[in-house]
Design a protein around this motif. Sequence first.
Motif, mmCIF file in Angstrom:
data_model
loop_
_atom_site.group_PDB
_atom_site.id
_atom_site.type_symbol
_atom_site.label_atom_id
_atom_site.label_comp_id
_atom_site.label_asym_id
_atom_site.label_seq_id
_atom_site.Cartn_x
_atom_site.Cartn_y
_atom_site.Cartn_z
ATOM 1 N N ALA A 29 47.692 -22.492 15.651
ATOM 2 C CA ALA A 29 48.619 -23.393 16.333
ATOM 3 C C ALA A 29 49.745 -22.585 16.954
ATOM 4 N N THR A 30 50.085 -22.952 18.166
ATOM 5 C CA THR A 30 51.149 -22.236 18.872
ATOM 6 C C THR A 30 52.307 -23.154 19.193
ATOM 7 N N GLY A 31 52.385 -24.314 18.511
ATOM 8 C CA GLY A 31 53.458 -25.257 18.776
ATOM 9 C C GLY A 31 52.946 -26.421 19.599
ATOM 10 N N GLY A 32 53.241 -27.652 19.149
ATOM 11 C CA GLY A 32 52.745 -28.820 19.853
ATOM 12 C C GLY A 32 51.291 -29.070 19.524
ATOM 13 N N LEU A 33 50.792 -30.229 20.001
ATOM 14 C CA LEU A 33 49.406 -30.598 19.749
ATOM 15 C C LEU A 33 48.566 -30.381 20.998
ATOM 16 N N LEU A 37 45.651 -35.301 22.278
ATOM 17 C CA LEU A 37 45.470 -35.646 20.870
ATOM 18 C C LEU A 37 46.550 -36.616 20.388
ATOM 19 N N GLU A 38 47.803 -36.372 20.768
ATOM 20 C CA GLU A 38 48.871 -37.269 20.344
ATOM 21 C C GLU A 38 48.666 -38.675 20.897
ATOM 22 N N ALA A 39 48.306 -38.766 22.177
ATOM 23 C CA ALA A 39 48.071 -40.084 22.773
ATOM 24 C C ALA A 39 46.923 -40.801 22.080
ATOM 25 N N MET A 40 45.877 -40.052 21.732
ATOM 26 C CA MET A 40 44.732 -40.653 21.058
ATOM 27 C C MET A 40 45.141 -41.274 19.726
ATOM 28 N N LEU A 41 45.936 -40.535 18.932
ATOM 29 C CA LEU A 41 46.352 -41.036 17.624
ATOM 30 C C LEU A 41 47.316 -42.206 17.750
ATOM 31 N N ARG A 42 48.212 -42.155 18.717
ATOM 32 C CA ARG A 42 49.182 -43.246 18.888
ATOM 33 C C ARG A 42 48.514 -44.527 19.384
ATOM 34 N N GLU A 43 47.476 -44.398 20.194
ATOM 35 C CA GLU A 43 46.815 -45.570 20.754
ATOM 36 C C GLU A 43 45.778 -46.180 19.806
ATOM 37 N N ALA A 44 45.357 -45.406 18.809
ATOM 38 C CA ALA A 44 44.315 -45.888 17.898
ATOM 39 C C ALA A 44 44.775 -47.107 17.122
ATOM 40 N N HIS A 45 43.892 -48.078 16.971
ATOM 41 C CA HIS A 45 44.163 -49.235 16.117
ATOM 42 C C HIS A 45 44.321 -48.766 14.680
ATOM 43 N N ALA A 47 43.375 -49.805 11.847
ATOM 44 C CA ALA A 47 42.177 -49.820 11.010
ATOM 45 C C ALA A 47 41.234 -48.663 11.327
ATOM 46 N N GLU A 48 41.356 -48.065 12.529
ATOM 47 C CA GLU A 48 40.493 -46.955 12.915
ATOM 48 C C GLU A 48 41.208 -45.603 12.843
ATOM 49 N N ARG A 49 42.498 -45.597 12.542
ATOM 50 C CA ARG A 49 43.285 -44.372 12.661
ATOM 51 C C ARG A 49 42.825 -43.295 11.681
ATOM 52 N N ASP A 50 42.445 -43.690 10.473
ATOM 53 C CA ASP A 50 42.003 -42.690 9.499
ATOM 54 C C ASP A 50 40.779 -41.936 10.009
ATOM 55 N N THR A 51 39.843 -42.678 10.644
ATOM 56 C CA THR A 51 38.645 -42.038 11.174
ATOM 57 C C THR A 51 39.003 -41.055 12.275
ATOM 58 N N VAL A 52 39.874 -41.480 13.195
ATOM 59 C CA VAL A 52 40.286 -40.605 14.288
ATOM 60 C C VAL A 52 41.034 -39.390 13.740
ATOM 61 N N LEU A 70 52.740 -36.250 12.754
ATOM 62 C CA LEU A 70 52.616 -37.300 13.761
ATOM 63 C C LEU A 70 52.234 -38.639 13.120
ATOM 64 N N ILE A 71 51.312 -38.609 12.147
ATOM 65 C CA ILE A 71 50.907 -39.845 11.455
ATOM 66 C C ILE A 71 52.109 -40.461 10.744
ATOM 67 N N ASP A 72 52.943 -39.625 10.113
ATOM 68 C CA ASP A 72 54.153 -40.132 9.459
ATOM 69 C C ASP A 72 55.074 -40.804 10.475
ATOM 70 N N ASP A 73 55.210 -40.198 11.641
ATOM 71 C CA ASP A 73 56.055 -40.763 12.691
ATOM 72 C C ASP A 73 55.504 -42.099 13.180
ATOM 73 N N ILE A 74 54.182 -42.183 13.328
ATOM 74 C CA ILE A 74 53.548 -43.432 13.756
ATOM 75 C C ILE A 74 53.752 -44.519 12.712
ATOM 76 N N ASP A 75 53.601 -44.160 11.423
ATOM 77 C CA ASP A 75 53.807 -45.139 10.348
ATOM 78 C C ASP A 75 55.237 -45.660 10.344
ATOM 79 N N ASP A 76 56.218 -44.782 10.536
ATOM 80 C CA ASP A 76 57.622 -45.211 10.566
ATOM 81 C C ASP A 76 57.875 -46.156 11.734
ATOM 82 N N ALA A 77 57.282 -45.865 12.884
ATOM 83 C CA ALA A 77 57.454 -46.726 14.052
ATOM 84 C C ALA A 77 56.815 -48.095 13.814
#
Length: 301
Positions: A29-33, A37-45, A47-52, A70-77
Amino acid sequence: MPISRQSPTAFIVYALCLSSSVEARAQPATGGLPPGLEAMLREAHRAERDTVENIAKRLYPAYRQEIDDLIDDIDDAEKARVAHEKVLRGWHGEVSAGASWATGNTRSRGVNLTLDVERKTPNQEHRVTGYLDLASQNGVSNTERWALGYRLRRDFGDSPWFALGSLQYERDRFQGIARRFTEMIGGGYQVIDTDALDLEVSLGPAMRQTRFIDMDNENRFGWAAGAELEYELTDTLKFKETFNAVLDEGNSSFISVTALTSNIYGRISGRVSFTADYESDPSQGAQNLDTRGQVGIELEL
């Protein structure tokens, strides 16, 4: 193009797109995603997020920490959004079902259902749990137990301490309990809170009203204690242990539920569980300890 919240096909397309970037496996990793990838995780429903998430971690192992953040940030939002929605919206969790039967010298059949759903906001967690367990042998019922409970947890910012209150109704005819209400209010402590491991304990005074089938009714004061451990063994395998006890001078109850859940596909998982239920002073003719093992299918809601 954003992922449709209702289209599982879109997730497959994205997964195939990710698989084309296999060189990411060897790149640190060189910083950032990675792009998209970030858009994919944020847009995922949800119920499907764990699979993605699991697919993303396999394809980009060097970015596991960034993905967890990122998942923690999505959960907080999501918690902040749910806080402004109507009370019947924002619930999620699991429901599982299992069945058994036998023919020949002994004819038996059984069915079991469990429910565990919750609604989280930044400072509160509403949780509804329940189970149903029915069985018969040679046409005669030999198991009939069910329960339904509600718990409200109140967090205090980033403090590991929390307050809680709960109400539970249960019935177990073969344990001699026609009905039982248990009310509890108290506090708890989040001992461990990481992406892979969670452990919380709680304690507080409780009131219990029990109507026995062949004994005098009881209304007693006692103490309720509980502990819950969740451990993510792998991206697709989870271990959970739940222990609850109510102690009073007449009859103390202890129940332990140990479960192992493995993802099969998408929102569907296989579940194996073992339950031990102990009553220190059961009704006449009943055993102190009941144990049962269950195998079933779990659906994430």
